[in-house]
Design a protein around this motif. Structure first.
Motif, mmCIF file in Angstrom:
data_model
loop_
_atom_site.group_PDB
_atom_site.id
_atom_site.type_symbol
_atom_site.label_atom_id
_atom_site.label_comp_id
_atom_site.label_asym_id
_atom_site.label_seq_id
_atom_site.Cartn_x
_atom_site.Cartn_y
_atom_site.Cartn_z
ATOM 1 N N UNK A 175 0.830 -1.199 0.000
ATOM 2 C CA UNK A 175 0.000 0.000 0.000
ATOM 3 C C UNK A 175 0.866 1.251 0.000
ATOM 4 N N UNK A 176 1.929 1.226 0.784
ATOM 5 C CA UNK A 176 2.830 2.377 0.832
ATOM 6 C C UNK A 176 3.463 2.624 -0.535
ATOM 7 N N UNK A 177 3.889 1.550 -1.182
ATOM 8 C CA UNK A 177 4.521 1.682 -2.492
ATOM 9 C C UNK A 177 3.569 2.261 -3.527
ATOM 10 N N UNK A 178 2.299 1.935 -3.390
ATOM 11 C CA UNK A 178 1.316 2.422 -4.354
ATOM 12 C C UNK A 178 1.015 3.900 -4.174
ATOM 13 N N UNK A 179 1.177 4.407 -2.967
ATOM 14 C CA UNK A 179 0.832 5.802 -2.699
ATOM 15 C C UNK A 179 2.037 6.732 -2.706
ATOM 16 N N UNK A 180 3.218 6.174 -2.579
ATOM 17 C CA UNK A 180 4.417 7.003 -2.529
ATOM 18 C C UNK A 180 4.880 7.326 -3.954
ATOM 19 N N UNK A 181 5.212 8.607 -4.306
ATOM 20 C CA UNK A 181 5.723 8.944 -5.647
ATOM 21 C C UNK A 181 7.085 8.318 -5.890
ATOM 22 N N UNK A 182 7.263 7.795 -7.099
ATOM 23 C CA UNK A 182 8.512 7.133 -7.460
ATOM 24 C C UNK A 182 9.488 8.178 -7.997
ATOM 25 N N UNK A 183 10.383 8.637 -7.103
ATOM 26 C CA UNK A 183 11.328 9.670 -7.473
ATOM 27 C C UNK A 183 12.482 9.141 -8.309
ATOM 28 N N UNK A 184 12.595 7.839 -8.442
ATOM 29 C CA UNK A 184 13.679 7.244 -9.231
ATOM 30 C C UNK A 184 13.259 6.953 -10.670
ATOM 31 N N UNK A 185 11.999 7.168 -10.996
ATOM 32 C CA UNK A 185 11.518 6.860 -12.344
ATOM 33 C C UNK A 185 12.156 7.798 -13.368
ATOM 34 N N UNK A 186 12.527 7.301 -14.538
ATOM 35 C CA UNK A 186 13.118 8.088 -15.614
ATOM 36 C C UNK A 186 12.197 8.080 -16.824
ATOM 37 N N UNK A 187 12.297 9.154 -17.603
ATOM 38 C CA UNK A 187 11.504 9.245 -18.829
ATOM 39 C C UNK A 187 11.988 8.188 -19.806
ATOM 40 N N UNK A 188 11.107 7.436 -20.418
ATOM 41 C CA UNK A 188 11.545 6.428 -21.383
ATOM 42 C C UNK A 188 12.336 7.080 -22.511
ATOM 43 N N UNK A 189 13.288 6.356 -23.094
ATOM 44 C CA UNK A 189 14.127 6.942 -24.142
ATOM 45 C C UNK A 189 13.297 7.334 -25.357
ATOM 46 N N UNK A 190 13.744 8.374 -26.091
ATOM 47 C CA UNK A 190 13.006 8.801 -27.291
ATOM 48 C C UNK A 190 13.025 7.727 -28.357
ATOM 49 N N UNK A 191 12.112 7.872 -29.327
ATOM 50 C CA UNK A 191 11.996 6.860 -30.367
ATOM 51 C C UNK A 191 12.905 7.133 -31.562
ATOM 52 N N UNK A 192 13.586 8.302 -31.596
ATOM 53 C CA UNK A 192 14.512 8.622 -32.675
ATOM 54 C C UNK A 192 15.760 9.256 -32.087
ATOM 55 N N UNK A 193 16.888 8.955 -32.711
ATOM 56 C CA UNK A 193 18.147 9.532 -32.260
ATOM 57 C C UNK A 193 18.222 10.996 -32.666
ATOM 58 N N UNK A 194 18.900 11.813 -31.878
ATOM 59 C CA UNK A 194 19.083 13.210 -32.281
ATOM 60 C C UNK A 194 20.037 13.317 -33.465
ATOM 61 N N UNK A 195 19.929 14.430 -34.197
ATOM 62 C CA UNK A 195 20.820 14.723 -35.321
ATOM 63 C C UNK A 195 21.652 15.939 -34.945
ATOM 64 N N UNK A 196 22.965 15.840 -35.094
ATOM 65 C CA UNK A 196 23.882 16.902 -34.713
ATOM 66 C C UNK A 196 24.639 17.412 -35.930
#
Length: 641
Positions: A53-74
């Protein structure tokens, strides 16, 4: 009940008293039990909450944004040209929409760019349970829609492609579909590479700083001359493209809403006549064949007439010119003489080796194959007109890459938009020309800027070589427009030790009142395009760490790196001229053009040697050997082309 019974000593007094005491004792006991239980549960033996229950209510501060679907162009220095940013797609379930008109009004209050009729139609279509309303919302827009609290409106996590430089390099980068798949430019060409490894950037050879310089210089010319458009390419000596601009262009972030005509990349998808810039190719081929040399002189004293077609020079002379003067003065007559001595077979072989008969092999979709006469129709007139840039058309990328090989020492590289990877070996090309011929061509192109038609490409402190080109525009019904042309200029920089080829073309310039004082009513390559190239070189020199020369250093290099317009014949060598106008193996066309009867027999060995020199870049090719040293003209030119 008698009140006296409740008084002390009365009949009911004792009974009520004991009941009251009993109730108080019960309440005290209950509270005591509760207090004990509380102490037990919180102090002595506390009951911990369920970890799930605690895990479900506590915000996950370790979560990362999933990687983008295309590589950047430089770009080549690591600056971002294209990147995928987190976004949100707005969609609706029309079956849950209770009031489409009201919800349309609410949504447009925060998203005014949505079309009213389209939005209401989608919200009213109850045949579907899912309809997109907008593919890419910013964070602020998403928050504004969320605050409306409209039932049936939802968000979907997605990625949006962003081009921070807007219209800079737009035609190179291209764009993606709403589903983030490449649809044009390098986004399409390298789509598999960009999606297979989104974490590894794609680094291009483009310099965003130089791209901006070129863009501004071209845009100024288009504005000054009210031109239909323009294009420019800057290429290194190893075939890496540092800048490519096509005007008019568009904001790459608005790819799906711009006029389709703006998506046309003139650098690789358009066929244009090269005009007199083709004379560089012709003279280089003549010297590569070994049949002619830069000190040879050719008859330019009168116009040439053939089948009703008259070839004359803009500034005619009454004497014979050597190659330096032919290029500097842009003599059409002299170039035609040289081309006819080579003949169609050698001319076509030379053009084929330089890539003029194939689409430019650059990493962009939509490249255009060139336009030329078929082999069967490549006759005398074609040989002459192609030599000075008429009768053939190609994408500017093809011309730039060929002239790059002519000045870089004779190596033809496949043009590329990719930057060099750290530790990668040097690029390998194909040799198409002898090195000393390439050095001579640099000198001849330098003369064009010093004393010829390219004087407006001069840049103080820098040695610039180049060639102007003014190409007539073909009518849809055939023939040429009388007062309509494309103005071009191609330069090498620095001319003594070339590092870059800089090309610019302004399409259909007009002699506007603003520029009348400068161009005097002319819209040639020398007046229109040469100043554009000069402006680009003036700014790119310091950008790429090439300091301008000054004083005696500049004078010394300029003196050493120049061939006179009337070069002397080297000791021990002979020269073509009035007394000896044709070298061994000269094509019959040259005799016909000079109103002389061709000999019945030619020096077949000289023809074979010239062809070998021109075709030195064709691996494994077997050149036909004749059994006899001398053969007839018909035999030598059977199947010419």
């Amino acid at each position: 009940m008698n009140p006296a019974d409740l008084q002390p000593g009365g009949r009911w007094h004792g009974r009520f008293r004991w009941r009251l005491v009993f109730g108080m004792v019960c309440f005290v006991a209950i509270y005591a039990v509760l207090a004990g239980k509380l102490v037990l549960a919180t102090v002595i033996a506390p009951v911990l909450p369920n970890p799930v229950v605690i895990a479900a209510t506590r915000p996950d501060l370790t979560a990362t944004i999933p990687p983008p679907d295309r590589a950047p162009i430089l770009d080549r220095s690591g600056k971002i040209l294209a990147v995928s940013l987190p976004s949100a797609a707005l969609f609706a379930n029309p079956k849950q929409i209770t009031n489409p008109a009201r919800d349309t009004r609410l949504l447009r209050s925060v998203l005014p760019f949505l079309n009213r009729e389209t939005l209401r139609a989608r919200l009213s279509n109850r045949h579907y349970g899912f309809v997109y309303l907008d593919r890419f919302l910013t964070s602020a827009q998403e928050l504004a829609v969320n605050r409306l609290g409209i039932p049936g409106i939802y968000f979907q996590r997605t990625w949006a492609r962003h081009y921070p430089n807007d219209d800079i390099a737009a035609h190179i980068l291209g764009g993606v579909t709403p589903g983030q798949q490449g649809i044009s430019g390098v986004e399409r060409y390298f789509n598999k590479r960009l999606t297979a490894d989104p974490g590894r950037p794609l680094r291009l050879s483009i310099s965003v700083a130089l791209e901006n310089i070129v863009h501004k210089a071209l845009a100024t010319a288009v504005s000054d001359y009210k031109a239909q458009g323009a294009c420019s390419i800057v290429e290194s000596m190893t075939g890496r493209v540092l800048a490519m601009v096509s005007l008019p262009d568009y904001n790459a972030n608005d790819l799906h809403t711009v006029n389709p005509s703006l998506l046309f990349n003139r650098c690789v998808s358009g066929d244009y006549g090269p005009g007199s810039m083709m004379k560089v190719v012709t003279l280089a081929g003549a010297m590569q064949s070994g049949m002619m040399h830069y000190w040879d002189r050719f008859n330019t004293s009168h116009p040439l007439s053939l089948d009703g077609f008259v070839i004359r020079d803009y500034e005619p002379v009454t004497y014979w010119l050597a190659m330096p003067a032919i290029l500097a003065y842009s003599s059409v007559i002299g170039t035609s003489r040289i081309a006819t001595i080579m003949g169609p077979k050698l001319q076509r072989a030379w053009l084929r080796n330089l890539g003029f008969f194939k689409p430019p092999p650059i990493q962009l979709p939509g490249v255009q194959p060139p336009i030329w006469h078929p082999k069967a129709d490549w006759r005398m007139l074609t040989t002459m007109t192609v030599s000075f840039g008429n009768g053939i058309a190609m994408a500017p990328m093809t011309l730039v890459n060929a002239e790059d090989a002519i000045v870089n020492g004779g190596i033809l590289y496949r043009p590329t938009l990719l930057a060099r990877q750290p530790g990668a070996p040097p690029r390998r090309g194909v040799r198409v020309m002898r090195r000393h011929v390439s050095v001579v061509m640099r000198n001849l192109m330098r003369d064009v800027v010093l004393s010829g038609t390219g004087i407006y490409a001069r840049v103080h402190g820098y040695l610039v070589g180049g060639k102007t080109g003014t190409a007539q525009v073909v009518r849809p019904s055939g023939g040429y427009y009388n007062r309509l042309n494309d103005a071009g200029f191609i330069a090498i920089f620095p001319a003594d030790h070339p590092r870059y080829v800089v090309y610019a073309m302004v399409i259909h310039p007009k002699p506007t009142k603003k520029m009348q004082h400068f161009c005097y009513g002319f819209t040639t390559g020398g007046y229109v395009a040469a100043p554009v190239v000069g402006s680009i070189i003036r700014q790119m020199g310091p950008l790429f760490g090439i300091p301008p020369l000054k004083g005696t250093a500049l004078a010394a290099v300029s003196k050493r790196f120049r061939i006179p317009l009337k070069p002397p014949v080297p000791p021990g060598r002979t020269s073509l001229g009035p007394d000896d106008p044709f070298p061994p193996g000269a094509n019959r066309y040259a005799y016909v053009l000079a109103h002389q009867t061709p000999p019945k027999l030619i020096d077949a060995a000289a023809v074979r040697d010239a062809l070998r020199r021109i075709e030195l870049a064709v691996p494994g090719q077997v050149i036909r050997r004749d059994r006899k040293h001398l053969i007839s003209w018909d035999e030598a030119h059977q199947g010419v082309g």
